[in-house]
Structure formats: structure tokens, C-alpha cells
Design a protein around this motif. Structure first.
Motif, mmCIF file in Angstrom:
data_model
loop_
_atom_site.group_PDB
_atom_site.id
_atom_site.type_symbol
_atom_site.label_atom_id
_atom_site.label_comp_id
_atom_site.label_asym_id
_atom_site.label_seq_id
_atom_site.Cartn_x
_atom_site.Cartn_y
_atom_site.Cartn_z
ATOM 1 N N VAL A 1 43.828 38.625 30.206
ATOM 2 C CA VAL A 1 44.537 38.198 31.413
ATOM 3 C C VAL A 1 43.689 38.474 32.654
ATOM 4 O O VAL A 1 43.581 37.629 33.555
ATOM 5 C CB VAL A 1 45.905 38.903 31.515
ATOM 6 C CG1 VAL A 1 46.542 38.679 32.890
ATOM 7 C CG2 VAL A 1 46.840 38.397 30.420
ATOM 8 N N GLY A 2 43.072 39.665 32.712
ATOM 9 C CA GLY A 2 42.203 39.982 33.849
ATOM 10 C C GLY A 2 41.056 39.000 33.972
ATOM 11 O O GLY A 2 40.707 38.555 35.075
ATOM 12 N N ARG A 3 40.476 38.639 32.832
ATOM 13 C CA ARG A 3 39.378 37.661 32.817
ATOM 14 C C ARG A 3 39.856 36.315 33.332
ATOM 15 O O ARG A 3 39.197 35.693 34.187
ATOM 16 C CB ARG A 3 38.866 37.514 31.385
ATOM 17 C CG ARG A 3 37.738 36.512 31.199
ATOM 18 C CD ARG A 3 37.482 36.258 29.729
ATOM 19 N NE ARG A 3 38.603 35.551 29.103
ATOM 20 C CZ ARG A 3 38.744 35.388 27.795
ATOM 21 N NH1 ARG A 3 37.848 35.895 26.957
ATOM 22 N NH2 ARG A 3 39.779 34.740 27.304
ATOM 23 N N GLU A 4 41.007 35.845 32.830
ATOM 24 C CA GLU A 4 41.500 34.520 33.220
ATOM 25 C C GLU A 4 41.886 34.481 34.696
ATOM 26 O O GLU A 4 41.579 33.516 35.401
ATOM 27 C CB GLU A 4 42.708 34.137 32.349
ATOM 28 C CG GLU A 4 42.379 33.955 30.875
ATOM 29 C CD GLU A 4 41.294 32.915 30.652
ATOM 30 O OE1 GLU A 4 41.331 31.861 31.304
ATOM 31 O OE2 GLU A 4 40.383 33.173 29.836
ATOM 32 N N VAL A 5 42.569 35.518 35.169
ATOM 33 C CA VAL A 5 42.977 35.554 36.583
ATOM 34 C C VAL A 5 41.746 35.574 37.488
ATOM 35 O O VAL A 5 41.667 34.839 38.478
ATOM 36 C CB VAL A 5 43.888 36.769 36.855
ATOM 37 C CG1 VAL A 5 44.090 36.967 38.369
ATOM 38 C CG2 VAL A 5 45.240 36.594 36.178
ATOM 39 N N ALA A 6 40.772 36.416 37.152
ATOM 40 C CA ALA A 6 39.562 36.508 37.973
ATOM 41 C C ALA A 6 38.817 35.177 37.996
ATOM 42 O O ALA A 6 38.339 34.743 39.057
ATOM 43 C CB ALA A 6 38.659 37.622 37.441
ATOM 44 N N ASN A 7 38.726 34.521 36.841
ATOM 45 C CA ASN A 7 38.045 33.221 36.788
ATOM 46 C C ASN A 7 38.760 32.177 37.631
ATOM 47 O O ASN A 7 38.129 31.375 38.332
ATOM 48 C CB ASN A 7 37.949 32.730 35.341
ATOM 49 C CG ASN A 7 36.839 33.423 34.560
ATOM 50 O OD1 ASN A 7 35.886 33.929 35.148
ATOM 51 N ND2 ASN A 7 36.958 33.452 33.252
ATOM 52 N N ARG A 8 40.084 32.178 37.570
ATOM 53 C CA ARG A 8 40.852 31.174 38.309
ATOM 54 C C ARG A 8 40.816 31.422 39.810
ATOM 55 O O ARG A 8 40.635 30.489 40.596
ATOM 56 C CB ARG A 8 42.300 31.170 37.809
ATOM 57 C CG ARG A 8 42.454 30.593 36.405
ATOM 58 C CD ARG A 8 43.823 30.891 35.836
ATOM 59 N NE ARG A 8 43.941 30.423 34.454
ATOM 60 C CZ ARG A 8 44.848 30.871 33.599
ATOM 61 N NH1 ARG A 8 45.720 31.783 33.986
ATOM 62 N NH2 ARG A 8 44.900 30.394 32.373
ATOM 63 N N VAL A 9 41.009 32.671 40.200
ATOM 64 C CA VAL A 9 41.091 32.982 41.631
ATOM 65 C C VAL A 9 39.734 32.818 42.305
ATOM 66 O O VAL A 9 39.663 32.505 43.502
ATOM 67 C CB VAL A 9 41.642 34.410 41.832
ATOM 68 C CG1 VAL A 9 41.642 34.796 43.303
ATOM 69 C CG2 VAL A 9 43.064 34.510 41.277
#
Length: 555
Positions: free
Chosen positions: A227-235
Motif C-alpha cells: 500500500v505504501g508503494r502504491e500510494v507513493a507511486n500515485r501521489v
């Protein structure tokens, strides 16, 4: 004033007003701007050699300028691209942290499970030989379900482990009683006594607590990294608003239009522009910090009582210890099962001729330490957790810090030490407005960026919700609870995969009571003999109920 005097003065005043403009045009060249503009890869065909009137400009000050309409459009697009790259580069650390650590943890946990399964298989083949190989699917299914749980499968760990011990009891009960024939119904009856009989000693209870806590923590932690990876990539992939693009153009490239391509924006000016452009990202910070704190808590659990490595590495030894307990208590276990499930039918003569010791008399011989598998993924859980904890702490407040990180870049601003010789949005001079606070609501009076504080970015709000959900899962994992099964369980019982038994303390299991045994169908005499006491209990209970009913009638 006489009309003849006015006739003389008016032409003179017009001549005087036209002199500064003519002198100014003659004095300003665009050679520096042409050089800087060409260095960006743009065609010099768009740019004039000397300043021109700036009434056509839509973003930069409408004064004498080196920018044509085409130049302003191209530089505006360039400022947007540079801003997007700046945000992506600035968030590179946090993105790579989650990407690399997720990969390492996933590799570690998968290899750990593979090693544990291989170790158990090798040990049991050498210890129990053909008996194990004939029943190996029981153990293979255990590891298959553990892997399925780890990879996100809908597996209730407690139920799965209970099923494993019940199946193992069925298999072993047949091995220690080869002189009898057991039907499927009879074996089902046997398995229902697993908890009450405790044929494997206290190993199943302890292992259930350890496995559920460790797997819940490990799986949730890896999910948190995902989740941290996906959020960071998206933001990190921003889509600036039209108001933000105007502000970026004004800050980064209006100095070109004013003939000052070497002048950098003032630091505080940059901060206000970035705080306006990244207002929604800053609002992510609160939930992000709570998420990081929850990750750190679960990391501490992984280092301590929920250490999956310390559970899985010796799982073969623990299961073999349970089998030894069953062997040592085989006589008592068999007697109680016969009492509860009825006397089984004798096996055919050929099979009954073989005695139990010939079938199952092997004692456990542990491996030497050097024979055990190497540590998974060339590292240990403690080293992995220590490393990720350090990186996680550094990623706190990363989103609200973006403006400050970007504006520290020497290639972006003039820096804090050069406050007089910097671009303030209008000219080369000190920037006077105050710096805005972080977040969307604080941009209502931002002097540089038009921000609609009534319309939060829905994309960022989705990321906030994803973090909130993951934080709740991490908090449950910290307490040993699996959130996937809490909602489906009875609220009053609080049951679910990972009941939260702490420090090896769980509710005591029911004592073995023969009258509660389920009857078996193959032989009605077995059913009658095992259910006699149960019928008396049922009669007594009926009499009590009738007495209570009569008392109520008399009232």
C-alpha cells in the motif's frame, strides 16, 4: 490659459512622453534570453532580438518583453513538465524505499516457507520413511494453505490449523490401531475429539497461537509495504491545476520574458507557489504519518513475539514433538476414543496380523544444526526489520515537506542567502508576502496560486482512505487479530483467525466428556452403547424444564 499657449505646450508634452519608451526599447536586447531559450531545446525562430511591447502576454507582466505568445505557451508547458519531474524526483526516496523493501520482504517470506516445507519433508522422510510418504499430503496441504494465506487468499488460519491436526489424528489413529477397521464416519468422530483428547499434548495450542500471530503480522506488514508503494507511486505523479500552471510559469519563466533568464525565484516565493500547487498532497501527511507509525508497531512485533522466522524454522521439530506425544499416549487416546465413538470393527485377518509397533515405532531424531536449511533470502528477519524501520522513520512527513525539499534545490531558487537579488514574480527584488501554512484550507489567501479550497482532490482522498484502511489492518495485526475475519465472525464471541490470545494464554479447552460424543452410524449397537448416558442426561434436562414451566403457571 490662452488657446495659443495650449497649442504650443500639447505637442511638447507628447514628445516628452514618447522619449523614455523609445530610449528603453533601444537599450534592451534579448541576446541572453535567446541563448537560455535555445539551451532548453526550443527554436530561436520564435524569439525577437530586442524587447517588444507585451500587451499580448496572458501570464507574465504586460511590459516590454522578450517573449512572444508562442514562447509564453511553450515555456508554460515547460514549467508544468519541470514541476511534475521535480515532484517525482523529490519523492524518489520514499518510492524506492517501499518498492525495494517490499521485494526483499516478499522474497524472504516465500523462501522461508519453502525452506520450512523442505526441512520438514527431508526430516520426516529420514525419520518415518514410507509411513510419512504415504501420508505426506496432510503436511503438503498445510504448507499450501499457509502460502495461500500469505499471498492474500481467503484462509482462516485457526480453522485451517484445527483441520490439519484433526486430519493428522485420523491418520495416526489408524496407524496405531491397525487391528481395527475404521469407516469415514468413525474417523470423523475421532477428529471431533482432537481438542478434548489433546492427543498431541500442548503443541497444537501453542503452535496455533504462534503461527496465527506471526502470519497475520507478516502478511499485514507486506500488505502495508504494498500500500505504501502504491500510494507513493500515485501521489508522486501530480496533475497541476490551471491555476498552478499559471503560477509555475510566472515563477520559473517570466524572468525570461523580462530579460532576466539568470535570475532565480526567491525562496519564500517558491514556497508559496509549491504550497498552493501541492496543497492536497500535504493533506495526505496526517494519515501517512499514522500509517508509518502503525507499520513501525508491527515491525516491533515481527522482531519480538510475532517473529515468523522463529515460528517457521523449527516447525518440523514441533510437529514431530506432537507426533511423539501421540505415540506415547496412544493407549489412553485409543481407549477414550473407543469409549466416546464406540468399539470399532476388527480389521480383516491379514491386516490385523500386523501389530502397532511394526507399523509405527519410529522415534524422532532431530537434524544436526549444520543440516538445517540456510537462512531465507540470504538475510534474517531481524536485519530486514531493522533496515525497514530506519527507512520508515525517514519517510514521515514526506508529503508536507515536498515544497521545502523542492525549493532547497539550487537549480530552482536563489536560496535563502540571496533574498534581494531574486525574482519575486514581478521584478528582481525581495519577496515580501508571508509564507502560507500547509494544507488545502490554508491556501485561501495564497497570493501566488488560485486554489479552490472547497474542492478537495478526489484522487488524493482515495489515497487517504487506502492508508486509513491499511492502518486499521496494521493495528489489528499488532494485537494478533486478522481483520479479514473479524467482520464475518459473531460479534459477541470475538472469534476469527487470530483470536488475539496473548502470551500463550487462551481460554481453556473443554474437558473430554464421553456423553457428548457424536454417535457413529455403521453399527446401531455402538450408537446405543455410547448414547445411553446421553439419553439419561436428556431426560433429566426435560424434567427440569417441565418443573420450571409448572412453577411459572402456578405464579
Amino acid at each position: 490659459m490662452p488657446s495659443w499657449i495650449r497649442a504650443v505646450l500639447l505637442p511638447l508634452s507628447g514628445l516628452l512622453l514618447s522619449l523614455p519608451a523609445a530610449a528603453d526599447v533601444k537599450a534592451r536586447s534579448c541576446s541572453e534570453v535567446r541563448q537560455a531559450y535555445g539551451a532548453k531545446g526550443f527554436s530561436l525562430a520564435d524569439i525577437p532580438y530586442q524587447e517588444i511591447a507585451g500587451e499580448h502576454l496572458r501570464i507574465c507582466p504586460q511590459e516590454y518583453t522578450c517573449c512572444t505568445t508562442e514562447m509564453e505557451d511553450k515555456l508554460s508547458q515547460q514549467s508544468k513538465l519541470e514541476f511534475e519531474n521535480l515532484v517525482e524526483e523529490t519523492s524518489h526516496f520514499v518510492r524506492t524505499t517501499f518498492v525495494s523493501r517490499h521485494k526483499k520482504f516478499d522474497e524472504f517470506f516465500r523462501e522461508l516457507l519453502e525452506n520450512a516445507e523442505k526441512s520438514l519433508n527431508d526430516m520426516f522422510v529420514r525419520t518415518y520413511g514410507m509411513l510419512y510418504m504415504q501420508n505426506s499430503e496432510v503436511f503438503q496441504d498445510l504448507f499450501t494453505e499457509l502460502k495461500r494465506y500469505y499471498t492474500g487468499g481467503n484462509v482462516n488460519l485457526e480453522e485451517m490449523l484445527n483441520d490439519f491436526w484433526a486430519r493428522l489424528l485420523e491418520r495416526m489413529f489408524q496407524l496405531i490401531n491397525p487391528q481395527y477397521h475404521f469407516s469415514e464416519d468413525y474417523l470423523e468422530c475421532v477428529s471431533k475429539y482432537t481438542d478434548q483428547l489433546k492427543p498431541f499434548g500442548d503443541v497444537p495450542r501453542k503452535l496455533k497461537i504462534q503461527v496465527t500471530r506471526a502470519f497475520i503480522a507478516a502478511r499485514t506488514f507486506v500488505q502495508g509495504l504494498t500500500v505504501g508503494r502504491e500510494v507513493a507511486n500515485r501521489v508522486s505523479k501530480v496533475s497541476p491545476t490551471p491555476g498552478c500552471i499559471r503560477a509555475l510559469m510566472k515563477m520559473l519563466y517570466c524572468p525570461y520574458c523580462r530579460g532576466l533568464p539568470a535570475v532565480r525565484p526567491c525562496n519564500n516565493y517558491c514556497l508559496n507557489v509549491m504550497k498552493g500547487c501541492l496543497a492536497n498532497q500535504a493533506d495526505l501527511d496526517t494519515e501517512w504519518n499514522l500509517f508509518i507509525d502503525a507499520m513501525l508497531l508491527v515491525a516491533e512485533r515481527l522482531e519480538g513475539p510475532f517473529n515468523i522466522e522463529s515460528v517457521m524454522d523449527p516447525i518440523d521439530v514441533k510437529i514431530s514433538e506432537a507426533i511423539m506425544n501421540m505415540q506415547e499416549n496412544s493407549m489412553q487416546v485409543s481407549a477414550k476414543v473407543f469409549q466416546g465413538c464406540g468399539q470399532p470393527k476388527p480389521a480383516p485377518a491379514l491386516r490385523s496380523a500386523r501389530s502397532a509397533p511394526e507399523n509405527f515405532n519410529t522415534r524422532f531424531r532431530p537434524y544436526n544444526p549444520e543440516e538445517r536449511p540456510t537462512t531465507a533470502a540470504g538475510t534474517s528477519l531481524d536485519r530486514l526489520v531493522t533496515d525497514i524501520k530506519e527507512k520508515l522513520k525517514l519517510s514521515k512527513k514526506v508529503w508536507s515537506a515536498l515544497p521545502y525539499t523542492i525549493c532547497k534545490d539550487e537549480g530552482v531558487t536563489a536560496g535563502t542567502s540571496n533574498e534581494e537579488e531574486c525574482w519575486n514574480g514581478h521584478s528582481k527584488a525581495r519577496y515580501l508576502p508571508e509564507i502560507m501554512n500547509d494544507g488545502l484550507t490554508n491556501q485561501i489567501n495564497n497570493p501566488e496560486v488560485e486554489v479552490d479550497i472547497t474542492r478537495p482532490d478526489t484522487f488524493i482522498r482515495q489515497q487517504i482512505m487506502a492508508l486509513r484502511v491499511m492502518t486499521n489492518k496494521l493495528k489489528n495485526a499488532y494485537n494478533g487479530n486478522d481483520v479479514n475475519f473479524q467482520d464475518t465472525s459473531d460479534e459477541s464471541s470475538g472469534s476469527g483467525s487470530g483470536s488475539g490470545c496473548m502470551d500463550d494464554v487462551c481460554p481453556t479447552e473443554f474437558e473430554f466428556v464421553t456423553t457428548e460424543a457424536p454417535a457413529v452410524d455403521p453399527d446401531r449397537r455402538e450408537e446405543e452403547s455410547s448414547g445411553t448416558q446421553g439419553s439419561y442426561s436428556l431426560l433429566s434436562w426435560s424434567l427440569v424444564c417441565m418443573a420450571l414451566a409448572l412453577q411459572r403457571l402456578h405464579r
